[in-house]
Design an enzyme around this catalytic site. Structure first.
Site, PDB file in Angstrom:
ATOM      1  N   GLY A 158       7.224  10.037   2.816  1.00  0.00           N
ATOM      2  CA  GLY A 158       6.815   9.092   3.946  1.00  0.00           C
ATOM      3  C   GLY A 158       6.907   9.088   5.292  1.00  0.00           C
ATOM      4  N   SER A 159       6.985   8.669   6.317  1.00  0.00           N
ATOM      5  CA  SER A 159       7.226   8.696   7.584  1.00  0.00           C
ATOM      6  C   SER A 159       8.129   9.867   8.174  1.00  0.00           C
ATOM      7  CB  SER A 159       7.092   7.508   8.253  1.00  0.00           C
ATOM      8  OG  SER A 159       5.936   6.815   8.130  1.00  0.00           O
TER       9      SER A 159
END
Length: 484
Positions: free
Chosen positions: A218-219
């Protein structure tokens, strides 16, 4: 007559040399091949009848051999096994040998090259071989605290390490298990125990989840994009990038949305620092499009992606290669740039990425071994810090650190704040198809002179739950280190 006596002495001396040579060859040159022979049952019995060396944390054994009173003479015993199972692994008559027990087997059994002289003395004196003890870099208080911060029934991992040395201070995962269940001498009981462990959802007794589980990052992967942008020379702290709420993906009928729980909508254009603070997806997708796939892949690989590690001399069986794909179309590249599509990372890889940033761009080799001591307590080995990669320039590392401080001070990682201390961090949420999200936090403190790096992941959780289990836990662990 003298000639006959002389000939007899020559024959006797030749036989003595032949016998001595044969013993020397078997003991010191053919031993490894003979021990590895699967048909050599005597090796199995010998190993289990040996006083195997201890594995220590802060001077106390977490694994040791104790007298058993049966045909094997010694029984391997593990203390606080759930806390350390994925580090020690197990020494099992039925299930084999894993993790530290496997990679440090020569030291623990006294058969390493450094213990040659000890073996020679033991052979001449007739004493039983004794293995060396292996002391780990783990801090027992941090290990316990990290383990307790993962709720029972929750799948997750936490890694803490020193960025300047690569020494691992804590490495825990849940679900865990009792390694004593696999170390017994009753083969039927051990086989049954293994079958029961294999039914536990999310558990693999064969692996260390922190080094071998591949998860969508993810981020937190946006730190790679930000590094690539700075290293390219095309971007700096003042660069403005379009920040639409949605970004149409070429060749598809879908759009990439911005992170809705942040404050991305406040600006139609954003700096990289603001985009990291609020985790704005569309900014990083456009950076990846502008730089191109090769630049993102190259930067990811400088942080360690697409490379497997095998570090037995540092107590690590293997670190599975985190993956960044190639030959992507524009839509796939946009998704990969935010840590989705088929991008994967181990919890240790994320900690290693942050360690490189914290250490002025230099990534150190991860290490679990503080020292190895012979039976007489003399030090056989004491691994020195070793550079693994130069991931970014010092200037890029400093800018990334400033941006990560902004994420904690002004953005999505505010729950990691520590009064009076600058904390650098980055949160991440990865959507996993047909399951919940992977919730991440990675960061370090103090930002101006980092002492510790942390990586936390909680798997298959809702967005709110993930945020509650990662960033506040990071704050507690970082503060615990700074208060020591």
């Amino acid at each position: 007559m003298n000639q006959a006596i002389r000939n007899s002495w020559i024959v006797a001396l030749s036989m003595f040399v032949l016998i001595l040579g044969s013993l020397t060859y078997v003991q010191f040159f053919a031993a490894e091949e003979l021990n590895a022979n699967p048909n050599n049952n005597r090796t199995i019995y010998k190993n289990f009848g040996q006083n195997r060396g201890s594995i220590l944390v802060d001077g106390a054994p977490i694994a040791e051999s104790v007298p058993s009173g049966d045909q094997f003479n010694f029984q391997r015993v593990y203390y606080e096994p759930e806390l350390y199972s994925q580090l020690t692994g197990y020494f099992s008559l039925v299930s084999g040998v894993t993790q530290l027990e496997r990679v440090m087997d020569k030291e623990l059994t006294g058969t390493s090259d450094q213990q040659f002289y000890d073996r020679l003395v033991q052979l001449v004196s007739g004493n039983q071989p004794q293995g060396a003890s292996v002391e780990l870099t783990i801090d027992p208080d941090l290990q316990r605290m990290a383990y307790d911060l993962i709720p029972e029934g929750q799948k997750g991992s936490i890694v803490m390490m020193e960025p300047k040395t690569g020494n691992i201070l804590a490495m825990v995962s849940k679900p865990s298990y009792d390694t004593n269940l696999l170390a017994g001498h009753d083969t039927k009981v051990v086989e049954q125990n293994m079958q029961e462990l294999l039914t536990v959802e999310g558990l693999s007794p064969y692996t260390n989840a922190a080094t071998e589980s591949l998860l969508a990052p993810g981020s937190v992967f946006k730190l790679v994009d930000a590094a690539a942008a700075l290293e390219s020379g095309d971007y700096d702290a003042d660069s403005q990038i379009d920040n639409p709420s949605e970004l149409p993906l070429p060749g598809t009928n879908i759009s990439l949305p911005n992170f809705t729980n942040g404050n991305c909508g406040a600006r139609s254009e954003a700096t990289i620092g603001f985009a990291l603070e609020q985790s704005c997806n569309t900014v990083f997708a456009q950076i990846a499009w502008d730089l191109g796939e090769d630049a993102i892949v190259s930067q990811a690989e400088k942080f360690g992606w697409n490379t497997a590690l095998h570090l037995p001399e540092r107590g690590i069986d293997r670190v599975v290669a985190s993956g960044f794909p190639t030959e992507l179309d524009q839509a796939q590249l946009a998704q990969a740039a935010i840590g989705q599509y088929s991008v994967t990372a181990t919890p240790l890889q994320i900690a290693m990425m942050s360690s490189a940033i914290a250490n002025n761009g230099v990534q150190m080799t991860p290490n679990l071994i503080r020292n190895i001591r012979a039976a007489d307590l003399s030090i056989i080995d004491e691994p020195e810090p070793e550079v693994l990669n130069t991931s970014v320039s010092p200037e890029t590392a400093r800018q990334l650190t400033d941006w990560m401080v902004g994420v904690v001070d002004n953005g999505t990682a505010s729950a990691a704040r520590i009064p009076g201390v600058k904390v650098a961090g980055k949160t991440g949420t990865a959507e996993v198809q047909d399951r919940g999200d992977n919730a991440w936090f990675t960061g370090f403190a103090p930002a101006d002179d980092p002492e510790v790096v942390i990586s936390i992941v909680m798997e298959d959780v809702e967005l709110t739950t993930g945020a509650q289990l990662t960033t506040p836990s990071a704050q507690k662990l970082l503060e615990a280190v700074l208060n020591k």
